[in-house]
Enzyme design. Structure first.
Site, PDB file in Angstrom:
ATOM      1  N   GLY A  40       0.414  -0.867  -0.122  1.00  0.00           N
ATOM      2  CA  GLY A  40       0.082   0.067  -0.062  1.00  0.00           C
ATOM      3  C   GLY A  40       0.880   0.978  -0.009  1.00  0.00           C
ATOM      4  O   GLY A  40       0.611   2.598  -0.341  1.00  0.00           O
ATOM      5  N   ASP A  97       0.891   3.384   3.826  1.00  0.00           N
ATOM      6  CA  ASP A  97      -0.192   3.890   3.243  1.00  0.00           C
ATOM      7  C   ASP A  97      -1.481   4.330   4.844  1.00  0.00           C
ATOM      8  O   ASP A  97      -1.096   5.818   3.843  1.00  0.00           O
ATOM      9  CB  ASP A  97      -1.140   3.036   2.812  1.00  0.00           C
ATOM     10  N   ASP A 100      -4.802   2.829  11.218  1.00  0.00           N
ATOM     11  CA  ASP A 100      -6.236   2.398  10.595  1.00  0.00           C
ATOM     12  C   ASP A 100      -6.722   1.588  13.016  1.00  0.00           C
ATOM     13  O   ASP A 100      -6.492   2.437  13.396  1.00  0.00           O
ATOM     14  CB  ASP A 100      -6.865   1.408   9.754  1.00  0.00           C
ATOM     15  N   LYS A 128      -7.373   7.416  10.387  1.00  0.00           N
ATOM     16  CA  LYS A 128      -8.420   7.309  10.672  1.00  0.00           C
ATOM     17  C   LYS A 128      -8.749   7.216  11.953  1.00  0.00           C
ATOM     18  O   LYS A 128      -8.640   5.846  12.811  1.00  0.00           O
ATOM     19  CB  LYS A 128      -8.971   6.027  10.256  1.00  0.00           C
ATOM     20  N   PHE A 149     -13.935   3.247   4.634  1.00  0.00           N
ATOM     21  CA  PHE A 149     -12.827   2.399   3.506  1.00  0.00           C
ATOM     22  C   PHE A 149     -11.878   2.478   2.524  1.00  0.00           C
ATOM     23  O   PHE A 149     -13.427   3.127   1.417  1.00  0.00           O
ATOM     24  CB  PHE A 149     -13.826   0.656   3.433  1.00  0.00           C
ATOM     25  N   ASP A 156      -5.605  -0.629  -1.891  1.00  0.00           N
ATOM     26  CA  ASP A 156      -6.534  -1.676  -2.137  1.00  0.00           C
ATOM     27  C   ASP A 156      -7.457  -2.592  -1.965  1.00  0.00           C
ATOM     28  O   ASP A 156      -7.606  -2.109  -1.108  1.00  0.00           O
ATOM     29  CB  ASP A 156      -5.653  -2.410  -2.831  1.00  0.00           C
ATOM     30  N   ARG A 162      -4.951   0.193  -6.851  1.00  0.00           N
ATOM     31  CA  ARG A 162      -3.623   0.968  -6.637  1.00  0.00           C
ATOM     32  C   ARG A 162      -3.421   1.825  -7.366  1.00  0.00           C
ATOM     33  O   ARG A 162      -2.557   2.785  -6.949  1.00  0.00           O
ATOM     34  CB  ARG A 162      -2.734  -0.265  -6.337  1.00  0.00           C
TER      35      ARG A 162
HETATM   36  P1  5GP Z   1      -4.156  -1.704  10.962  1.00  0.00           P
HETATM   37  O1  5GP Z   1      -2.883  -2.371  10.883  1.00  0.00           O
HETATM   38  O2  5GP Z   1      -3.390  -0.095  11.554  1.00  0.00           O
HETATM   39  O3  5GP Z   1      -5.684  -1.362  11.607  1.00  0.00           O
HETATM   40  O4  5GP Z   1      -4.170  -1.225   9.401  1.00  0.00           O
HETATM   41  C1  5GP Z   1      -3.488  -1.439   8.293  1.00  0.00           C
HETATM   42  C2  5GP Z   1      -3.707  -1.263   7.560  1.00  0.00           C
HETATM   43  O5  5GP Z   1      -4.840  -2.683   7.166  1.00  0.00           O
HETATM   44  C3  5GP Z   1      -3.131  -0.715   6.667  1.00  0.00           C
HETATM   45  O6  5GP Z   1      -1.496  -0.736   6.380  1.00  0.00           O
HETATM   46  C4  5GP Z   1      -3.919  -0.953   5.066  1.00  0.00           C
HETATM   47  O7  5GP Z   1      -2.906  -1.807   4.318  1.00  0.00           O
HETATM   48  C5  5GP Z   1      -4.998  -1.980   5.579  1.00  0.00           C
HETATM   49  N1  5GP Z   1      -6.210  -0.764   5.282  1.00  0.00           N
HETATM   50  C6  5GP Z   1      -6.606  -0.006   6.519  1.00  0.00           C
HETATM   51  N2  5GP Z   1      -7.364   0.505   6.662  1.00  0.00           N
HETATM   52  C7  5GP Z   1      -7.991   0.661   4.529  1.00  0.00           C
HETATM   53  C8  5GP Z   1      -7.963   1.230   3.893  1.00  0.00           C
HETATM   54  O8  5GP Z   1      -9.517   1.912   4.513  1.00  0.00           O
HETATM   55  N3  5GP Z   1      -8.749   0.803   3.453  1.00  0.00           N
HETATM   56  C9  5GP Z   1      -7.201  -0.126   2.486  1.00  0.00           C
HETATM   57  N4  5GP Z   1      -7.496  -0.263   0.965  1.00  0.00           N
HETATM   58  N5  5GP Z   1      -6.778  -0.434   3.260  1.00  0.00           N
HETATM   59  C10 5GP Z   1      -6.542  -0.179   4.644  1.00  0.00           C
HETATM   60 MG    MG Z   2      -0.745  -1.308   4.382  1.00  0.00          MG
END
Ligand code: 5GP
Ligand code: MG
Length: 173
Positions: A40, A97, A100, A128, A149, A156, A162
């Site tokens: 990402g 990227d 979350d 977020k 999302f 992606d 992407r």
């Molecule tokens: P976390 O571990 O912080 O929950 O999520 C991080 C990873 O989840 C990011 O690097 C990304 O790859 C994926 N991710 C989280 N939210 C989104 C989103 O809204 N869209 C997409 N495409 N990927 C997300």
């Molecule tokens: Mg990621």
């Protein structure tokens, strides 16, 4: 089934302008290595690097995955590419990227602690805040966005979307 929002959440111009401002903040920190999290983070890393013009900045890539083919994290994080990583004594900026839940960055930074970097900072294009599930403070953020999302600009859904230069929201069709 999902479809893209009618208009982008962030246009290509908005993204590029924000990246220039971020680069101006990051360049004076004199990082030795940019450690980019694939897949990402590839487009963000590339555009950001273009604006940090110094011969002494190295770039390395690792891969983190937890999503599979869904919009909800599987919760199980896989990190690869750490075997050949040499960041001992270096000032490192980790780039992903999106932040979350915060699990990916938190676990990654925890793993990287064993590699002896002199300094470890983090940077994400998107954040977020409403979704944060763990305590994690990121150092550089492009945009805070709401809890939707998003795809495009490296991000992606099942590996599609992407290469779009904008960020779009994905909605149920
Ligand atoms: P976390 O571990 O912080 O929950 O999520 C991080 C990873 O989840 C990011 O690097 C990304 O790859 C994926 N991710 C989280 N939210 C989104 C989103 O809204 N869209 C997409 N495409 N990927 C997300
Ligand atoms: Mg990621």
């Amino acid at each position: 089934m999902y479809k893209m929002s009618k208009a982008p959440l962030l246009t290509a111009v908005q993204i590029q302008e924000r990246i220039e401002a971020l680069a101006a903040q990051i360049a004076p920190c004199d990082f030795d290595v940019i450690l980019s999290v694939l897949t990402g983070g590839f487009m963000f890393t590339t555009d950001l690097c273009r604006h940090i013009a110094t011969p002494k900045l190295q770039v390395a890539f690792i891969k983190a995955s937890s999503y599979g083919n869904s919009t909800e994290s599987s919760g199980e994080l896989k990190i690869s590419g750490l075997e050949h990583l040499n960041i001992r004594g270096k000032k490192v900026l980790v780039i992903d990227d999106i932040l979350d839940s915060g699990n990916t960055m938190k676990e990654l930074v925890h793993k990287l602690a064993d590699f002896g970097a002199k300094e470890l900072k983090t940077c994400v294009l998107l954040n977020k805040p409403a979704r944060r599930a763990v305590d994690f403070n990121v150092d550089f953020v492009g945009f805070d966005i709401e809890n939707k999302f998003v795809v495009g600009y490296g991000l992606d859904y099942a590996n599609d979307y992407r290469t779009l230069p904008e960020i779009w929201t994905l909605e149920e069709a």
